[in-house]
Design a protein around this motif. Structure first.
Motif, mmCIF file in Angstrom:
data_model
loop_
_atom_site.group_PDB
_atom_site.id
_atom_site.type_symbol
_atom_site.label_atom_id
_atom_site.label_comp_id
_atom_site.label_asym_id
_atom_site.label_seq_id
_atom_site.Cartn_x
_atom_site.Cartn_y
_atom_site.Cartn_z
ATOM 1 N N TYR A 17 0.833 -1.207 0.000
ATOM 2 C CA TYR A 17 0.000 0.000 0.000
ATOM 3 C C TYR A 17 0.868 1.258 0.000
ATOM 4 O O TYR A 17 0.564 2.224 -0.702
ATOM 5 C CB TYR A 17 -0.922 -0.006 1.221
ATOM 6 C CG TYR A 17 -1.757 1.235 1.342
ATOM 7 C CD1 TYR A 17 -2.840 1.437 0.497
ATOM 8 C CD2 TYR A 17 -1.475 2.205 2.290
ATOM 9 C CE1 TYR A 17 -3.616 2.576 0.589
ATOM 10 C CE2 TYR A 17 -2.240 3.346 2.394
ATOM 11 C CZ TYR A 17 -3.303 3.527 1.545
ATOM 12 O OH TYR A 17 -4.063 4.660 1.632
ATOM 13 N N ASP A 20 2.343 1.894 -3.432
ATOM 14 C CA ASP A 20 1.346 2.277 -4.434
ATOM 15 C C ASP A 20 0.658 3.570 -3.999
ATOM 16 O O ASP A 20 -0.547 3.613 -3.778
ATOM 17 C CB ASP A 20 0.326 1.149 -4.597
ATOM 18 C CG ASP A 20 -0.595 1.367 -5.774
ATOM 19 O OD1 ASP A 20 -0.196 2.057 -6.727
ATOM 20 O OD2 ASP A 20 -1.722 0.833 -5.737
ATOM 21 N N GLY A 23 -2.014 4.876 -6.524
ATOM 22 C CA GLY A 23 -3.071 3.926 -6.849
ATOM 23 C C GLY A 23 -3.010 3.358 -8.249
ATOM 24 O O GLY A 23 -3.974 2.737 -8.701
ATOM 25 N N SER A 26 -3.343 -0.663 -8.181
ATOM 26 C CA SER A 26 -4.693 -1.170 -7.933
ATOM 27 C C SER A 26 -5.654 -0.772 -9.047
ATOM 28 O O SER A 26 -6.575 -1.522 -9.377
ATOM 29 C CB SER A 26 -5.214 -0.674 -6.588
ATOM 30 O OG SER A 26 -5.307 0.723 -6.574
ATOM 31 N N ASN A 27 -5.441 0.379 -9.662
ATOM 32 C CA ASN A 27 -6.303 0.798 -10.770
ATOM 33 C C ASN A 27 -6.059 -0.008 -12.036
ATOM 34 O O ASN A 27 -6.917 -0.064 -12.907
ATOM 35 C CB ASN A 27 -6.111 2.283 -11.065
ATOM 36 C CG ASN A 27 -6.700 3.155 -9.987
ATOM 37 O OD1 ASN A 27 -7.604 2.742 -9.278
ATOM 38 N ND2 ASN A 27 -6.172 4.350 -9.853
ATOM 39 N N LYS A 30 -8.750 -2.741 -12.678
ATOM 40 C CA LYS A 30 -10.168 -2.352 -12.771
ATOM 41 C C LYS A 30 -10.909 -3.089 -13.887
ATOM 42 O O LYS A 30 -12.103 -3.320 -13.791
ATOM 43 C CB LYS A 30 -10.299 -0.846 -13.014
ATOM 44 C CG LYS A 30 -9.846 -0.018 -11.852
ATOM 45 C CD LYS A 30 -10.899 0.052 -10.798
ATOM 46 C CE LYS A 30 -10.439 1.018 -9.723
ATOM 47 N NZ LYS A 30 -11.168 0.959 -8.523
ATOM 48 N N ALA A 38 -10.244 -4.802 -6.642
ATOM 49 C CA ALA A 38 -9.606 -3.527 -6.938
ATOM 50 C C ALA A 38 -10.460 -2.344 -6.497
ATOM 51 O O ALA A 38 -9.943 -1.255 -6.283
ATOM 52 C CB ALA A 38 -9.293 -3.431 -8.427
ATOM 53 N N PRO A 41 -9.805 -1.208 -1.301
ATOM 54 C CA PRO A 41 -8.357 -1.283 -1.107
ATOM 55 C C PRO A 41 -7.907 -2.275 -0.038
ATOM 56 O O PRO A 41 -6.870 -2.918 -0.206
ATOM 57 C CB PRO A 41 -7.967 0.136 -0.717
ATOM 58 C CG PRO A 41 -9.201 0.781 -0.254
ATOM 59 C CD PRO A 41 -10.332 0.103 -0.958
ATOM 60 N N PHE A 44 -7.860 -5.884 -1.385
ATOM 61 C CA PHE A 44 -6.913 -5.943 -2.498
ATOM 62 C C PHE A 44 -5.483 -6.027 -1.981
ATOM 63 O O PHE A 44 -4.722 -6.908 -2.369
ATOM 64 C CB PHE A 44 -7.080 -4.722 -3.397
ATOM 65 C CG PHE A 44 -6.078 -4.662 -4.517
ATOM 66 C CD1 PHE A 44 -6.227 -5.470 -5.623
ATOM 67 C CD2 PHE A 44 -4.988 -3.816 -4.451
ATOM 68 C CE1 PHE A 44 -5.306 -5.436 -6.651
ATOM 69 C CE2 PHE A 44 -4.070 -3.773 -5.477
ATOM 70 C CZ PHE A 44 -4.220 -4.583 -6.577
ATOM 71 N N TYR A 45 -5.118 -5.113 -1.087
ATOM 72 C CA TYR A 45 -3.751 -5.112 -0.575
ATOM 73 C C TYR A 45 -3.496 -6.285 0.357
ATOM 74 O O TYR A 45 -2.374 -6.761 0.468
ATOM 75 C CB TYR A 45 -3.430 -3.784 0.095
ATOM 76 C CG TYR A 45 -3.311 -2.671 -0.911
ATOM 77 C CD1 TYR A 45 -2.275 -2.661 -1.837
ATOM 78 C CD2 TYR A 45 -4.237 -1.648 -0.970
ATOM 79 C CE1 TYR A 45 -2.179 -1.661 -2.788
ATOM 80 C CE2 TYR A 45 -4.147 -0.637 -1.915
ATOM 81 C CZ TYR A 45 -3.101 -0.657 -2.813
ATOM 82 O OH TYR A 45 -3.002 0.328 -3.766
ATOM 83 N N ILE A 48 -2.555 -9.032 -1.976
ATOM 84 C CA ILE A 48 -1.187 -8.796 -2.448
ATOM 85 C C ILE A 48 -0.189 -9.192 -1.362
ATOM 86 O O ILE A 48 0.819 -9.860 -1.627
ATOM 87 C CB ILE A 48 -0.995 -7.319 -2.858
ATOM 88 C CG1 ILE A 48 -1.915 -6.953 -4.012
ATOM 89 C CG2 ILE A 48 0.453 -7.023 -3.202
ATOM 90 C CD1 ILE A 48 -1.667 -7.724 -5.285
#
Length: 67
Positions: A17, A20, A23, A26-27, A30, A38, A41, A44-45, A48
């Motif tokens: 995080y 990034d 963003g 993560s974008n 999409k 995505a 957050p 998503f993270y 990851i």
């Protein structure tokens, strides 16, 4: 084991995080299969961080095999 693993995953997720900041990473998901993750957050993270954690554990396992 679960309680030992979660802080490590959280550290890797936090690192992802922090790297990034704008963003872009993560974008970039999409339009793909992970578009649900995505949008949010935290999961998503976390995912990851989970992948990075098991990558590190696997790498350490390979190193330990040859020692």
């Amino acid at each position: 084991m679960f309680l030992i693993m979660q802080p490590a995953v959280a550290v890797f997720a936090g690192g992802a995080y922090m790297m990034d900041t704008d963003g872009d990473f993560s974008n970039s998901f999409k339009n793909g299969l992970v578009r649900i993750l995505a949008k949010h957050p935290i999961p998503f993270y976390y995912c990851i961080g989970f992948v990075i954690f098991f990558g590190v554990v696997g790498f350490l396992g390979l190193i330990a095999q040859f020692i």
